[in-house]
Motif scaffolding. Structure first.
Motif, PDB file in Angstrom:
ATOM      1  N   GLY A   1      -3.361  -2.889  -4.162  1.00 14.46           N
ATOM      2  CA  GLY A   1      -4.533  -2.088  -4.453  1.00 14.46           C
ATOM      3  C   GLY A   1      -4.439  -1.505  -5.850  1.00 14.46           C
ATOM      4  O   GLY A   1      -3.404  -1.603  -6.513  1.00 14.46           O
ATOM      5  N   ARG A   2      -5.527  -0.889  -6.305  1.00 19.47           N
ATOM      6  CA  ARG A   2      -5.507  -0.270  -7.630  1.00 19.47           C
ATOM      7  C   ARG A   2      -4.628   0.964  -7.597  1.00 19.47           C
ATOM      8  O   ARG A   2      -4.700   1.774  -6.681  1.00 19.47           O
ATOM      9  CB  ARG A   2      -6.924   0.097  -8.068  1.00 19.47           C
TER      10      ARG A   2
ATOM     11  N   VAL B   1       0.848  -1.189   0.000  1.00 15.95           N
ATOM     12  CA  VAL B   1       0.000   0.000   0.000  1.00 15.95           C
ATOM     13  C   VAL B   1       0.888   1.245   0.000  1.00 15.95           C
ATOM     14  O   VAL B   1       2.076   1.173   0.300  1.00 15.95           O
ATOM     15  CB  VAL B   1      -0.942   0.042   1.233  1.00 15.95           C
TER      16      VAL B   1
ATOM     17  N   LYS C   1      -8.280   0.316   4.187  1.00 11.66           N
ATOM     18  CA  LYS C   1      -9.278  -0.620   3.666  1.00 11.66           C
ATOM     19  C   LYS C   1      -8.612  -1.715   2.828  1.00 11.66           C
ATOM     20  O   LYS C   1      -9.042  -2.877   2.858  1.00 11.66           O
ATOM     21  CB  LYS C   1     -10.302   0.140   2.822  1.00 11.66           C
ATOM     22  N   ILE C   2      -7.570  -1.347   2.082  1.00  7.31           N
ATOM     23  CA  ILE C   2      -6.850  -2.346   1.293  1.00  7.31           C
ATOM     24  C   ILE C   2      -6.153  -3.347   2.205  1.00  7.31           C
ATOM     25  O   ILE C   2      -6.182  -4.564   1.976  1.00  7.31           O
ATOM     26  CB  ILE C   2      -5.830  -1.660   0.361  1.00  7.31           C
TER      27      ILE C   2
ATOM     28  N   GLU D   1      -9.738  -4.676  -3.684  1.00  9.51           N
ATOM     29  CA  GLU D   1     -10.447  -3.403  -3.605  1.00  9.51           C
ATOM     30  C   GLU D   1     -11.554  -3.542  -2.569  1.00  9.51           C
ATOM     31  O   GLU D   1     -12.245  -4.574  -2.529  1.00  9.51           O
ATOM     32  CB  GLU D   1     -11.037  -3.018  -4.957  1.00  9.51           C
TER      33      GLU D   1
ATOM     34  N   ASP E   1      -7.339   5.150   0.882  1.00 15.16           N
ATOM     35  CA  ASP E   1      -7.956   3.838   1.066  1.00 15.16           C
ATOM     36  C   ASP E   1      -6.964   2.779   1.528  1.00 15.16           C
ATOM     37  O   ASP E   1      -7.263   1.586   1.482  1.00 15.16           O
ATOM     38  CB  ASP E   1      -8.620   3.389  -0.234  1.00 15.16           C
TER      39      ASP E   1
END
Length: 562
Positions: free
Chosen positions: A521-522, A422, A430-431, A552, A427
């Motif tokens: 993550g994206r 990350v 959350k990831i 996600e 976010d």
């Protein structure tokens, strides 16, 4: 190949403050290209020799160089916004005064004031955009790079169009556009907090005590000597009017922008910083020799100048990359020290070239410029071991290439974790939590790898966060996971400018610890930016001998395949 479902947040959905500064960046990056098409017209209209006209480069760049030594001291005391505003005011005033004068001496003097304003602006514009952007660090960098490319490409075209009306046109054009940017900056950019740490006035000069930074600075001085010799004198043997010169330098600018943003990072990742610079500097030396030999053949000069844009784009990016690789000091201090040395080279070159041209002929300055490119190779070679060592890991105790640093407790041997990567994004938690669910299902511990990014854009480098912030982010994840009863460890992955290299380091680490899965993550950077400087996710996917999944929040994990 990465997953195609979902979209990255657009870097162009930004508050008005960001657009105000980005617009000013476009005008600032027009800079040299805006003036270049009018050089012959200036000489003719003001009855000046090319060597006299060249002084408008010298005054501008030498003052910029000296100012680079103090901008950090100034901005750390009065704040980024006020520094930016003062810089914009100086550019507006002195650009307008340059357009009103009737002597070459007046233009040279007013360009000096313009250079001071430009130094203040350069030192703070990227930091203000990053601080004000709503799309996160990655979005801010993309927007800044877009402004850079647009300014370099459009500057000569606008300069040629305005210059075809009058040589005064580009000066008044800059003043008008920067005045708009000034009003927008004052109106829309909020007051930004002053830095907690005040920069010492002597810090940039002290930084040059480090051999690596001094070596790269001297290399950049020699490179800029050749570069600004070409910019200052190539328009004369082309025998074109302002409009035609504008088109030539627009072609040059498009290559500069494209190769700086899209090709330089990929070449660096494939071959390494020093090897690419060796070939690039040699190519520039050959280009200068072609100009010198064909100085009486306009077509040869035109073609050589346009082609040089590709090599200059690569060099501008990778020279700064090399500086940041070997420098053990704070990024802003390293940028100031490097800017001082390199702008000195750019400022002195047109002056020396003019004297040589007056004493001999127009080909001699170009031959000298070619020699300085070759000498830059020699200087770089003297520091080759420093650059190579930096690319492998450490320089004088500072992490400068992608490398992992353990945070918290060291896990036992054979722990075979699920790894989640990350960054400093909204976010991130959350990831991590989504990856924790994968680790729980697999019955394995989770390893949180926080990617601490340093972006390199032209002569500037900026950190998304400092080392302490990255360390605290990992501890925050670990504390939250511990409260949920999830076994977890942490690392920080430091990366300077090269996303793909960071991805390969993570892949190698995953192989070393026999990780069960790598979760990512994206990317917030979007497909165009990932194509430009390499994708972290794609590099991980191609290099790791284990599954890589896209996680996600609210969606099932999506396996990525090479």
């Amino acid at each position: 190949m990465t997953a195609s479902h979902g979209t990255a947040p657009s870097p162009f959905k930004q508050p008005r403050a960001v657009w105000a500064v980005a617009f000013a960046c476009v005008v600032s990056f027009m800079g040299i290209g805006l003036v270049d098409p009018i050089l012959p017209a200036l000489a003719s209209s003001l009855h000046a020799t090319p060597s006299q006209v060249s002084l408008l480069f010298t005054s501008y760049l030498v003052v910029t160089a000296v100012a680079m030594l103090v901008v950090g001291w100034v901005s750390s005391r009065i704040g980024a916004k006020l520094t930016l505003v003062v810089g914009l005011i100086l550019i507006v005033v002195f650009a307008a005064l340059a357009g009103t004068t009737n002597s070459i001496g007046g233009i040279v003097g007013f360009r000096a004031g313009w250079g001071l304003g430009n130094a203040l602006f350069i030192a703070t514009s990227l930091a203000v955009i990053v601080a004000s952007a709503s799309g996160g660090f990655a979005g801010a960098i993309i927007l800044y790079e877009t402004a850079l490319g647009l300014g370099i490409a459009v500057g000569p075209l606008l300069g040629g169009e305005l210059g075809s009306i009058s040589w005064r046109g580009p000066f008044f054009g800059v003043a008008a556009l920067m005045f708009i940017a000034l009003v927008a900056t004052v109106a829309f950019v909020p007051a930004l907090p002053k830095p907690e740490h005040k920069t010492s006035l002597a810090a940039p000069l002290k930084a040059l005590r480090h051999r690596g930074l001094l070596t790269m600075g001297i290399m950049a001085l020699l490179y800029n000597w050749g570069f600004f010799t070409m910019l200052g004198y190539a328009p004369y043997p082309m025998e074109l009017n302002a409009h035609q010169l504008g088109l030539v330098f627009t072609g040059w600018g498009l290559l500069v922008a494209a190769f700086s943003v899209f090709f330089a990072p990929r070449l660096q990742a494939r071959f390494g910083t020093a090897p690419v610079l060796y070939v690039n500097l040699l190519s520039l030396g050959i280009v200068m020799a072609i100009i010198a030999i064909g100085v009486n053949t306009p077509a040869a000069v035109i073609g050589a100048v346009i082609v040089s844009g590709a090599f200059i784009g690569i060099n501008n990016t990778l020279t700064t990359q090399a500086v940041m690789l070997v420098s053990p000091v704070e990024r802003p201090v390293a940028s100031s020290a490097y800017g001082f040395v390199r702008f000195i080279g750019g400022g002195l070159a047109p002056f020396a070239a003019g004297k040589l041209a007056d004493a001999t002929n127009l080909s001699v300055p170009f031959y000298l410029g070619g020699v300085t490119f070759i000498l830059a190779i020699v200087v770089l070679a003297s520091g080759h071991k420093l650059v190579a060592a930096a690319e492998k890991g450490l320089v004088e105790g500072e992490t400068v290439r992608p490398s992992l640093q353990r945070v918290g407790a060291t896990p036992p041997a054979g722990y075979q974790p699920v790894i989640v990567a990350v960054g400093a994004t909204e976010d991130a938690a959350k990831i991590v939590d989504a990856a924790a669910a994968i680790a729980r299902d697999a019955g394995r511990p989770l390893e949180v790898v926080h990617v601490r990014e340093t972006a390199v854009v032209e002569e500037l480098a900026i950190d998304a966060e400092d080392a302490e912030q990255a360390h605290s982010a990992v501890l925050g994840h670990l504390d939250r996971l511990a409260a949920q009863g999830i076994a977890a460890t942490g690392q920080v992955l430091a990366s300077v400018g090269d996303h793909a290299a960071a991805g390969r380091v993570l892949a190698q680490h995953a192989d070393d610890v026999d990780a069960r899965v790598i979760a990512v993550g994206r990317s917030p950077r979007g497909p165009v930016a990932q194509f430009a400087d390499g994708s972290f996710t794609t590099a991980v996917t191609h290099a790791a001998a284990r599954p890589v999944v896209l996680v996600e929040p609210g969606k099932a994990p999506y396996r990525l395949t090479a």
